[in-house]
Design a protein around this motif. Structure first.
Motif, PDB file in Angstrom:
ATOM      1  N   ALA A 116       0.796  -1.119   0.031  1.00 22.81           N
ATOM      2  CA  ALA A 116      -0.047   0.070   0.025  1.00 22.81           C
ATOM      3  C   ALA A 116       0.714   1.232   0.160  1.00 22.81           C
ATOM      4  O   ALA A 116       1.850   1.347   0.741  1.00 22.81           O
ATOM      5  CB  ALA A 116      -0.991   0.102   1.146  1.00 22.81           C
ATOM      6  N   ALA A 117       0.533   2.230  -0.752  1.00 27.72           N
ATOM      7  CA  ALA A 117       1.144   3.515  -0.859  1.00 27.72           C
ATOM      8  C   ALA A 117       0.724   4.478   0.402  1.00 27.72           C
ATOM      9  O   ALA A 117       1.494   5.331   1.023  1.00 27.72           O
ATOM     10  CB  ALA A 117       0.928   4.108  -2.095  1.00 27.72           C
ATOM     11  N   ARG A 118      -0.686   4.151   0.760  1.00 25.44           N
ATOM     12  CA  ARG A 118      -1.182   4.879   1.665  1.00 25.44           C
ATOM     13  C   ARG A 118      -2.285   3.978   2.673  1.00 25.44           C
ATOM     14  O   ARG A 118      -2.844   3.451   1.692  1.00 25.44           O
ATOM     15  CB  ARG A 118      -1.898   6.206   1.297  1.00 25.44           C
ATOM     16  CG  ARG A 118      -1.071   7.419   0.816  1.00 25.44           C
ATOM     17  CD  ARG A 118      -1.932   8.646   0.734  1.00 25.44           C
ATOM     18  NE  ARG A 118      -2.543   8.902  -0.381  1.00 25.44           N
ATOM     19  CZ  ARG A 118      -3.565   9.765  -0.632  1.00 25.44           C
ATOM     20  NH1 ARG A 118      -3.989  10.629   0.487  1.00 25.44           N
ATOM     21  NH2 ARG A 118      -4.366   9.979  -1.526  1.00 25.44           N
ATOM     22  N   SER A 429     -11.650   1.657  -6.503  1.00 28.13           N
ATOM     23  CA  SER A 429     -11.797   2.969  -7.308  1.00 28.13           C
ATOM     24  C   SER A 429     -10.626   3.518  -7.688  1.00 28.13           C
ATOM     25  O   SER A 429      -9.484   3.392  -7.035  1.00 28.13           O
ATOM     26  CB  SER A 429     -12.495   4.094  -6.223  1.00 28.13           C
ATOM     27  OG  SER A 429     -12.592   5.424  -6.591  1.00 28.13           O
ATOM     28  N   TYR A 430     -10.463   3.983  -8.815  1.00 29.12           N
ATOM     29  CA  TYR A 430      -8.963   4.609  -9.239  1.00 29.12           C
ATOM     30  C   TYR A 430      -9.107   6.031  -9.583  1.00 29.12           C
ATOM     31  O   TYR A 430      -9.908   6.982 -10.053  1.00 29.12           O
ATOM     32  CB  TYR A 430      -8.696   3.993 -10.530  1.00 29.12           C
ATOM     33  CG  TYR A 430      -7.556   4.423 -11.231  1.00 29.12           C
ATOM     34  CD1 TYR A 430      -6.318   4.066 -10.764  1.00 29.12           C
ATOM     35  CD2 TYR A 430      -7.533   5.113 -12.615  1.00 29.12           C
ATOM     36  CE1 TYR A 430      -5.043   4.683 -11.196  1.00 29.12           C
ATOM     37  CE2 TYR A 430      -6.365   5.594 -12.944  1.00 29.12           C
ATOM     38  CZ  TYR A 430      -5.022   5.498 -12.409  1.00 29.12           C
ATOM     39  OH  TYR A 430      -3.958   6.038 -13.012  1.00 29.12           O
ATOM     40  N   SER A 431      -7.990   6.729  -8.940  1.00 31.00           N
ATOM     41  CA  SER A 431      -7.827   8.268  -9.209  1.00 31.00           C
ATOM     42  C   SER A 431      -6.608   8.464 -10.056  1.00 31.00           C
ATOM     43  O   SER A 431      -5.591   8.176  -9.737  1.00 31.00           O
ATOM     44  CB  SER A 431      -7.631   8.865  -7.754  1.00 31.00           C
ATOM     45  OG  SER A 431      -7.274  10.242  -7.795  1.00 31.00           O
ATOM     46  N   GLU A 436      -3.663   6.077  -7.924  1.00 26.23           N
ATOM     47  CA  GLU A 436      -3.977   5.256  -6.916  1.00 26.23           C
ATOM     48  C   GLU A 436      -5.174   4.447  -6.980  1.00 26.23           C
ATOM     49  O   GLU A 436      -6.233   4.923  -7.534  1.00 26.23           O
ATOM     50  CB  GLU A 436      -3.960   6.063  -5.420  1.00 26.23           C
ATOM     51  CG  GLU A 436      -2.535   6.621  -5.068  1.00 26.23           C
ATOM     52  CD  GLU A 436      -2.799   7.582  -3.965  1.00 26.23           C
ATOM     53  OE1 GLU A 436      -1.967   7.579  -3.047  1.00 26.23           O
ATOM     54  OE2 GLU A 436      -3.852   8.170  -3.738  1.00 26.23           O
ATOM     55  N   VAL A 437      -5.077   3.221  -6.742  1.00 30.30           N
ATOM     56  CA  VAL A 437      -6.199   2.380  -6.684  1.00 30.30           C
ATOM     57  C   VAL A 437      -6.609   2.265  -5.126  1.00 30.30           C
ATOM     58  O   VAL A 437      -6.150   1.796  -4.456  1.00 30.30           O
ATOM     59  CB  VAL A 437      -6.050   1.013  -7.178  1.00 30.30           C
ATOM     60  CG1 VAL A 437      -7.332   0.109  -7.043  1.00 30.30           C
ATOM     61  CG2 VAL A 437      -5.597   0.832  -8.519  1.00 30.30           C
ATOM     62  N   TRP A 438      -8.048   2.482  -5.024  1.00 29.22           N
ATOM     63  CA  TRP A 438      -8.398   2.843  -3.543  1.00 29.22           C
ATOM     64  C   TRP A 438      -9.395   1.484  -3.298  1.00 29.22           C
ATOM     65  O   TRP A 438     -10.098   1.136  -4.071  1.00 29.22           O
ATOM     66  CB  TRP A 438      -9.019   3.848  -3.067  1.00 29.22           C
ATOM     67  CG  TRP A 438      -8.259   5.112  -3.157  1.00 29.22           C
ATOM     68  CD1 TRP A 438      -7.849   6.128  -3.924  1.00 29.22           C
ATOM     69  CD2 TRP A 438      -7.479   5.420  -1.699  1.00 29.22           C
ATOM     70  NE1 TRP A 438      -7.106   7.077  -3.238  1.00 29.22           N
ATOM     71  CE2 TRP A 438      -6.747   6.792  -2.135  1.00 29.22           C
ATOM     72  CE3 TRP A 438      -7.600   4.987  -0.522  1.00 29.22           C
ATOM     73  CZ2 TRP A 438      -6.124   7.351  -1.143  1.00 29.22           C
ATOM     74  CZ3 TRP A 438      -6.897   5.531   0.484  1.00 29.22           C
ATOM     75  CH2 TRP A 438      -6.165   6.895   0.072  1.00 29.22           C
ATOM     76  N   THR A 439      -9.019   0.824  -2.089  1.00 23.16           N
ATOM     77  CA  THR A 439     -10.110  -0.096  -1.579  1.00 23.16           C
ATOM     78  C   THR A 439     -10.328   0.005   0.143  1.00 23.16           C
ATOM     79  O   THR A 439      -9.477   0.678   0.675  1.00 23.16           O
ATOM     80  CB  THR A 439      -9.855  -1.413  -2.138  1.00 23.16           C
ATOM     81  OG1 THR A 439     -11.014  -2.305  -2.014  1.00 23.16           O
ATOM     82  CG2 THR A 439      -8.664  -2.106  -1.362  1.00 23.16           C
ATOM     83  N   LEU A 449      -8.685   1.280   5.197  1.00 21.42           N
ATOM     84  CA  LEU A 449      -8.942   2.052   3.793  1.00 21.42           C
ATOM     85  C   LEU A 449      -7.510   2.086   3.215  1.00 21.42           C
ATOM     86  O   LEU A 449      -6.901   2.914   3.991  1.00 21.42           O
ATOM     87  CB  LEU A 449      -9.574   3.439   4.070  1.00 21.42           C
ATOM     88  CG  LEU A 449     -10.007   4.171   2.812  1.00 21.42           C
ATOM     89  CD1 LEU A 449     -11.418   5.070   3.271  1.00 21.42           C
ATOM     90  CD2 LEU A 449      -9.136   5.044   2.236  1.00 21.42           C
ATOM     91  N   TYR A 450      -7.303   1.746   2.139  1.00 24.54           N
ATOM     92  CA  TYR A 450      -5.940   1.843   1.610  1.00 24.54           C
ATOM     93  C   TYR A 450      -5.871   2.176   0.076  1.00 24.54           C
ATOM     94  O   TYR A 450      -6.713   1.872  -0.724  1.00 24.54           O
ATOM     95  CB  TYR A 450      -4.965   0.572   1.890  1.00 24.54           C
ATOM     96  CG  TYR A 450      -5.383  -0.467   1.415  1.00 24.54           C
ATOM     97  CD1 TYR A 450      -4.838  -1.187   0.227  1.00 24.54           C
ATOM     98  CD2 TYR A 450      -6.224  -1.455   1.927  1.00 24.54           C
ATOM     99  CE1 TYR A 450      -5.362  -2.083  -0.517  1.00 24.54           C
ATOM    100  CE2 TYR A 450      -6.412  -2.653   1.698  1.00 24.54           C
ATOM    101  CZ  TYR A 450      -6.074  -2.862   0.280  1.00 24.54           C
ATOM    102  OH  TYR A 450      -6.209  -4.186  -0.245  1.00 24.54           O
ATOM    103  N   ALA A 451      -4.604   2.791  -0.421  1.00 21.81           N
ATOM    104  CA  ALA A 451      -4.488   2.778  -1.880  1.00 21.81           C
ATOM    105  C   ALA A 451      -3.108   2.168  -2.274  1.00 21.81           C
ATOM    106  O   ALA A 451      -2.215   2.196  -1.486  1.00 21.81           O
ATOM    107  CB  ALA A 451      -4.416   4.437  -1.998  1.00 21.81           C
ATOM    108  N   VAL A 452      -3.090   1.679  -3.381  1.00 25.85           N
ATOM    109  CA  VAL A 452      -2.041   0.942  -4.069  1.00 25.85           C
ATOM    110  C   VAL A 452      -1.787   1.747  -5.515  1.00 25.85           C
ATOM    111  O   VAL A 452      -2.747   1.895  -5.971  1.00 25.85           O
ATOM    112  CB  VAL A 452      -2.088  -0.692  -4.171  1.00 25.85           C
ATOM    113  CG1 VAL A 452      -1.025  -1.137  -5.152  1.00 25.85           C
ATOM    114  CG2 VAL A 452      -2.503  -0.956  -2.717  1.00 25.85           C
TER     115      VAL A 452
END
Length: 462
Positions: A116-118, A429-431, A436-439, A449-452
């Motif tokens: 995860a990036a965040r 979800s993608y930003s 970032e792909v969030w899930t 809650l994290y983003a890759v």
């Protein structure tokens, strides 16, 4: 892990009713037996197969029902006028925890490859409140705002709101949304908003009671899938659309009631409500069937694809727990005209939205889907409660996923596995602004809650 084959049943006719409690759908129909096989756990699902026959595509049509504009304006006026998302964010009264402050049980559910990036975790009260379950996620275009949809599971009647709660009115099936302000990534805050449906005359509103499954934010519209939605006396699978420029304020925040009350307006202790401006339900008039993939699909996850022309939303099919059917994934175009931006593109006298693209994936247990530049990314649930899921990139040529050491719990083979994604994840979800792909994950005590980075996902493909 052995490949599993099983038979599936083709059921025709109408499903008689949908459960709203958020655990399963009970449906009955006639059956004709045919056979197929599914990929479960970390097994490779192979390529997507196109759904192209007119009969199959007809099952994916949705009929548009717009909220009467006069009624909506009447309600807005009675409640003192609409406000925008910026006011809601300025009033944020809950604090997210950064990854470093997350519980060990929460961090254990992050993906192992790619990492995860965040990552953020909810305020402790929400993190352990098993009456509410997080179901969906999306982000604003600039990725400043993360939105998460939660559903009340009917386990208790206390208010899980902006206030300190209190016993009272029935919460079962209510849908609420957290608007998370990440303008300061080190200190994100959020505010709860109750989703509501205006009454036909604009003199009142009712809470939307539904198990949310997916979510997309386009322009000033928030689109959500609502499984078994109860509205205006009926239950159905629907898409609901909400206007993010029209949050309404409840001026009575110490009441359990929802709607007009003595002295003003109440939203079951919530300060803000978001009224539906449109709904889409199966055009065929049939209820969905969560037991196979031959009739009207039960709506699962939803996400926005800005790379298609026109921009669109992609959806996946939901099955009752333990079902292992090949799921359908498909696309609807979004209207880009000024007065309809964010609504589905419709055609014909009856204002039907039609799928512009549809496929089957044999990945069983699909929990999230997104599409980007012609590639489909499918989040697949693990076979076991404690196992990790898999994020596949699929097209009509095949499927790929990251590989990592180990596999399902108890696997001591020392080999590699495709089960490298997070545990118990739901929608995607993608930003594009941050790649970032969030899930997010749902069960207690595993809520994170994290983003890759999508580029990391693609680089890690085995």
């Amino acid at each position: 892990m052995k490949h599993r084959g099983r038979h599936r049943r083709r059921r025709r006719g109408r499903a008689l009713r949908a459960s709203l409690a958020g655990t399963a759908l009970a449906l009955t129909a006639a059956a004709t037996l045919i056979s197929t096989s599914q990929a479960t756990g970390g097994e490779t699902p192979g390529p997507l197969s196109s759904v192209s026959s007119a009969g199959e595509l007809r099952e994916l049509r949705l009929r548009e029902n717009l909220t009467d504009r006069t009624a909506l304006n009447t309600l807005t006026t009675h409640m003192g006028g609409g406000v925008d998302v910026d006011e809601v964010l300025r009033s944020a009264n809950h604090a997210m925890r950064d990854k470093a402050d997350c519980f060990v049980t929460e961090k254990d559910n992050l993906p192992v490859e790619p990492t995860a990036a965040r990552a953020y975790c909810w305020e402790p009260g929400d993190a352990v409140d098993d009456r509410w379950t997080p179901r969906s996620i999306t982000t604003s275009r600039n990725n400043r705002v993360i939105v998460s949809g939660w559903t009340h599971n009917g386990s208790d009647g206390r208010a899980g709101s902006d206030s300190t709660g209190g016993a009272g009115a029935d919460e079962e099936g209510l849908a609420r949304v957290a608007f998370v302000d990440t303008a300061d990534p080190a200190s994100p805050k959020y505010r709860w908003v109750l989703l509501v449906v205006p009454k036909a005359d604009g003199q009142d509103f009712e809470g939307l009671r539904s198990r949310l499954g997916g979510m997309a934010w386009y322009e000033d519209k928030l689109i959500v899938t609502a499984r078994g939605a109860e509205s205006r006396g009926r239950q159905d699978d629907s898409l609901f659309v909400f206007d993010l420029a029209r949050f309404l304020r409840a001026d009575v925040t110490d009441s359990d009631e929802i709607g007009r009350v003595r002295g003003g307006w109440s939203a079951h202790h919530y300060r803000y409500v978001l009224p539906a401006v449109a709904a889409y339900s199966p055009a065929a008039g049939d209820s969905c069937d969560a037991r196979d993939n031959d009739g009207v699909p039960c709506l699962g996850s939803l996400s926005l694809d800005r790379t298609s022309t026109p921009p669109g939303v992609v959806a996946s099919e939901w099955f009752a727990p333990s079902r292992e059917e090949p799921a359908r994934v498909w696309r609807y175009g979004l209207d880009t005209t000024a007065d309809r931006a964010g609504l589905l593109t419709t055609a014909g006298r009856r204002s039907d939205a039609v799928a512009t693209e549809a496929y089957r994936t044999v990945a069983a247990g699909v929990r999230g889907v997104l599409s980007h530049e012609g590639q489909w990314y499918v989040g697949q649930a693990a076979e076991s409660r404690d196992g990790r899921g898999t994020l596949w990139r699929q097209d009509e040529d095949g499927a790929k996923a990251a590989k990592c050491a180990g596999g399902e719990p108890g696997d001591d083979s020392g080999g590699t596995s495709y089960a490298c994604w997070g545990r118990q994840t739901v929608s995607l979800s993608y930003s594009p602004e941050t790649d970032e792909v969030w899930t997010l994950t749902g069960p207690v005590p595993e809520r994170v809650l994290y983003a890759v980075k999508l580029s990391d996902v693609d680089s890690a493909l085995g």
